[in-house]
Design an enzyme around this catalytic site. Structure first.
Site: not given
Ligand code: ATR
Length: 265
Positions: A222, A133-134, A137, A157-159, A72, A245
């Site tokens: 998702i 999430g980051a 998606a 987000n985890r990070t 992509k 999802g």
């Protein structure tokens, strides 16, 4: 479906490719519309993409192709023109080949997600949303939610720095939009969306602290496989509305078809 010398060819490029759904969705659609057209898989590795695309430009019977992982981002740079959504994301998931060989890219990941919500009776305008999430998606979804007018978007987000980066990018494109970085904890949000990969494997941790999860919150994942992730199962048990999802992809196919010039209503 009989392929002849006049058949218009469409493709889907991916690596790996065995799991893609494009041909099984598009070929029956072509048949239903009475189109003399076929969609075929193009298995192309990342290192060969630019050579393959240079060849595609020269193939006059080739009308366009869907683009999926890992292509992509690289495909964005190989297009002559890209729509607003693809330009924001620097990534395309569909390319139309014009008669002169020009390549027009688009990205409908975010629009597919928002249309999926709407088709399921969930209007995002005015809602308070927590997104987990980051990654790739998450970017598509955050921008599409901003465009759709959600009231507030919190990204966890985890990070944390990846969430900060996404929040900053969202603010840059959508000035005045209420986006902040927060904790992966349910409270009184209208919608919680998991865009992380946590949930693909049975041993994955839950991406959300669900202790404060209320029945009034819609929980979205998702992840398509498994259809019922641990998060969705738990949310359903708590009496929450859930959104699967597959809606994101199902609702995206008509948009991809339109970009490819397939005359669907
Ligand atoms: P995609 O393009 O499908 O969104 P990605 O770009 O690899 O995939 O993004 C994966 C996302 O899932 C990231 O937000 C990642 O968090 P990090 O930024 O900390 O890497 C998140 N993720 C992956 N595994 C996770 C886990 N076990 N728990 C929580 N978050 C996870």
């Amino acid at each position: 479906m009989a392929i002849s010398g006049k058949t218009a060819v469409y493709g889907i490029i991916a690596d790996p490719i065995g799991h893609v759904r494009g041909p099984t969705i598009f070929n029956p659609l072509f048949e239903k519309l009475g189109m003399d057209a076929a969609m075929v898989p193009f298995h192309v590795g990342a290192a060969s993409l630019s050579r393959a695309v240079a060849g595609f430009r020269a193939v006059e019977s080739l009308k366009g192709w869907l683009v999926t992982n890992p292509h992509k981002f690289a495909m964005f740079h190989l297009c002559d023109q890209v729509d607003a959504s693809g330009t924001r994301l620097q990534a395309v998931n569909v390319v139309r080949r014009e008669a002169d060989g020009r390549l027009i890219g688009g990205n409908y990941d975010g629009a597919g997600f928002v249309n999926g919500l709407r088709h399921d009776g969930i209007e995002p305008k005015g809602l308070d949303v927590l997104m987990l999430g980051a990654g790739g998606a998450a970017y598509a979804i955050a921008f599409a939610l901003a465009e759709a007018g959600v009231r507030r978007l919190t990204i966890a987000n985890r990070t944390r720095e990846n969430a900060e980066r996404l929040a900053a990018a969202t603010r840059r494109f959508f000035a005045g939009f209420a986006v902040e970085v927060g904790e992966a904890a349910a409270s009184s949000q209208d919608v919680v969306i998991n865009t992380t990969s946590a949930g693909l494997k049975p041993e994955d941790p839950l991406p959300l602290d669900t202790s404060g999860l209320k029945q009034t919150t819609t929980v979205v994942d998702i992840i398509m496989n498994p259809e019922m992730t641990k998060l969705l199962t738990l949310a359903k048990e708590r009496g929450c509305r859930i959104h699967l999802g597959r809606h994101m992809l199902d609702s995206q196919f008509p948009l991809l078809a339109r970009h490819l010039g397939v005359p669907i209503s």
